[in-house]
Scaffold this motif. Structure first.
Motif, PDB file in Angstrom:
ATOM      1  N   ASP A 115       0.803  -1.214   0.000  1.00  7.70           N
ATOM      2  CA  ASP A 115       0.000   0.000   0.000  1.00  7.70           C
ATOM      3  C   ASP A 115       0.844   1.275   0.000  1.00  7.70           C
ATOM      4  O   ASP A 115       0.302   2.375  -0.147  1.00  7.70           O
ATOM      5  CB  ASP A 115      -0.993   0.019   1.165  1.00  7.70           C
ATOM      6  CG  ASP A 115      -0.340  -0.234   2.528  1.00  7.70           C
ATOM      7  OD1 ASP A 115       0.897  -0.337   2.588  1.00  7.70           O
ATOM      8  OD2 ASP A 115      -1.080  -0.328   3.522  1.00  7.70           O
ATOM      9  N   ALA A 116       2.160   1.133   0.134  1.00  7.16           N
ATOM     10  CA  ALA A 116       3.062   2.280   0.027  1.00  7.16           C
ATOM     11  C   ALA A 116       4.411   1.795  -0.469  1.00  7.16           C
ATOM     12  O   ALA A 116       4.963   0.830   0.070  1.00  7.16           O
ATOM     13  CB  ALA A 116       3.216   2.986   1.371  1.00  7.16           C
ATOM     14  N   LEU A 117       4.928   2.452  -1.498  1.00  6.11           N
ATOM     15  CA  LEU A 117       6.235   2.106  -2.053  1.00  6.11           C
ATOM     16  C   LEU A 117       7.138   3.320  -1.910  1.00  6.11           C
ATOM     17  O   LEU A 117       6.861   4.381  -2.469  1.00  6.11           O
ATOM     18  CB  LEU A 117       6.115   1.703  -3.528  1.00  6.11           C
ATOM     19  CG  LEU A 117       5.416   0.367  -3.779  1.00  6.11           C
ATOM     20  CD1 LEU A 117       3.903   0.560  -3.895  1.00  6.11           C
ATOM     21  CD2 LEU A 117       5.941  -0.304  -5.040  1.00  6.11           C
ATOM     22  N   ILE A 118       8.202   3.149  -1.137  1.00  4.11           N
ATOM     23  CA  ILE A 118       9.119   4.247  -0.830  1.00  4.11           C
ATOM     24  C   ILE A 118      10.227   4.258  -1.883  1.00  4.11           C
ATOM     25  O   ILE A 118      10.906   3.250  -2.093  1.00  4.11           O
ATOM     26  CB  ILE A 118       9.730   4.061   0.561  1.00  4.11           C
ATOM     27  CG1 ILE A 118       8.633   3.867   1.607  1.00  4.11           C
ATOM     28  CG2 ILE A 118      10.611   5.248   0.927  1.00  4.11           C
ATOM     29  CD1 ILE A 118       9.145   3.280   2.914  1.00  4.11           C
ATOM     30  N   GLY A 119      10.411   5.393  -2.550  1.00  2.00           N
ATOM     31  CA  GLY A 119      11.411   5.479  -3.606  1.00  2.00           C
ATOM     32  C   GLY A 119      12.373   6.632  -3.398  1.00  2.00           C
ATOM     33  O   GLY A 119      12.125   7.549  -2.609  1.00  2.00           O
ATOM     34  N   GLY A 120      13.466   6.596  -4.143  1.00  2.05           N
ATOM     35  CA  GLY A 120      14.514   7.606  -4.004  1.00  2.05           C
ATOM     36  C   GLY A 120      14.466   8.698  -5.054  1.00  2.05           C
ATOM     37  O   GLY A 120      15.473   9.375  -5.272  1.00  2.05           O
ATOM     38  N   ALA A 121      13.304   8.912  -5.696  1.00  2.18           N
ATOM     39  CA  ALA A 121      13.199   9.969  -6.706  1.00  2.18           C
ATOM     40  C   ALA A 121      13.338  11.342  -6.067  1.00  2.18           C
ATOM     41  O   ALA A 121      12.943  11.559  -4.920  1.00  2.18           O
ATOM     42  CB  ALA A 121      11.863   9.862  -7.438  1.00  2.18           C
TER      43      ALA A 121
END
Length: 309
Positions: free
Chosen positions: A136-142
């Protein structure tokens, strides 16, 4: 990219602002852990995801409360995938890898020709992984400075039931208050280092002594010049008719699929020297190195609307 800032000016470059950026990233990482049931941290082994992983280590005392997720095109640089596995094992983190090649076998990804870049097709595999694990949440480095479509992104970026991003439907983020409410089938992409720049990332890497895959630093590599880029010569990206490979000293500013990622000329062999080069860089890292962003001015925004990272 070999231009360098004068040493006396570099000595005056402050990194005190990194404390505030790190604090914000840690706050967001903890917010995700508290607000969502099944989050995951997108981890490629690239510099931005390694900075994000370092912040996550600090946020949770070295024990991550969510797994790492990697979408593998099958055409990634081996130095990076090897470092990904090494770093996950070193941290004792759960690493989930899902492959575009498996999506191809299922028939959910179909290439128009065998030599087509698989980079854009990561969206399909990513959405399949979200459905498989019910993330339900995807943490990214953008980061917002990477590309103008990313500059429209919220820190908590809402995605609909099709995994699509609608820039006009994003939620306000006033006073660092995040609206994390979801309808069934929806999810968020969360970007804790949104407000960082490429220079911030490299200053943080230098300050924290973060290990990186070797290709981020100067090395000798065969390349060909094409459309203003240095295209690495590999089995996947061979020279075209009339092109002559030359061996250059290069490094990668950003790392993605081999078929669309190019190095830049550089002699920077450590983080401090990369900082010196980055201070005077007049082209963004994606603008200088990514073939997939040169197809049109709206190429990144289109991919994001289709479910891209």
């Amino acid at each position: 990219m070999n231009a360098r800032v004068e040493p006396q000016l570099l000595s005056q470059l402050s990194n005190r602002h990194l404390d505030a950026l790190e604090e914000e990233a840690i706050f967001v990482l903890r917010e995700v852990a508290g607000a969502f049931e099944r989050p995951t941290l997108l981890f490629s082994g690239g510099k931005d995801s390694l900075v994000l992983l370092k912040c996550a280590e600090k946020a949770f005392g070295g024990r991550l409360p969510y797994p790492l997720l990697m979408i593998d095109t099958g055409h990634n640089f081996p130095e990076v995938t090897a470092f990904r596995d090494y770093r996950a094992k070193q941290l004792g983190a759960e690493l989930v890898v899902r492959s575009v090649e498996d999506s191809m076998k299922r028939g959910t990804v179909r290439l128009s020709h065998p030599g087509e870049s698989r980079n854009v097709h990561q969206s399909v595999t990513l959405l399949e992984a979200i459905e498989e694990f019910r993330f339900d949440a995807l943490i990214g480095g953008a980061r917002r400075d990477e590309e103008k479509a990313r500059a429209k992104e919220r820190i908590f970026s809402h995605r609909d039931t099709f995994g699509q991003w609608q820039p006009k439907a994003q939620r306000p983020e006033l006073w660092t208050l995040f609206n994390s409410r979801l309808q069934p089938g929806e999810h968020f992409r969360v970007f804790p280092i949104s407000n960082w720049t490429e220079l911030d990332v490299w200053q943080y890497i230098e300050r924290e002594r973060i290990e990186l895959p070797s290709i981020y630093y100067a090395h000798r590599r065969q390349v060909v010049e094409r459309k203003g880029l240095l295209v690495p010569v590999t089995e996947l990206t061979p020279p075209r008719d009339g092109e002559t490979p030359v061996t250059r000293t290069v490094r990668f500013r950003t790392v993605g699929d081999i078929t669309c990622t190019c190095p830049v000329a550089s002699t920077a062999s450590n983080a401090s020297e990369v900082v010196a080069e980055t201070v005077v860089a007049d082209v963004s890292e994606r603008g200088a190195t990514r073939m997939d962003d040169k197809t049109s001015d709206a190429s990144m925004e289109k991919r994001k609307k289709d479910g891209y990272f």
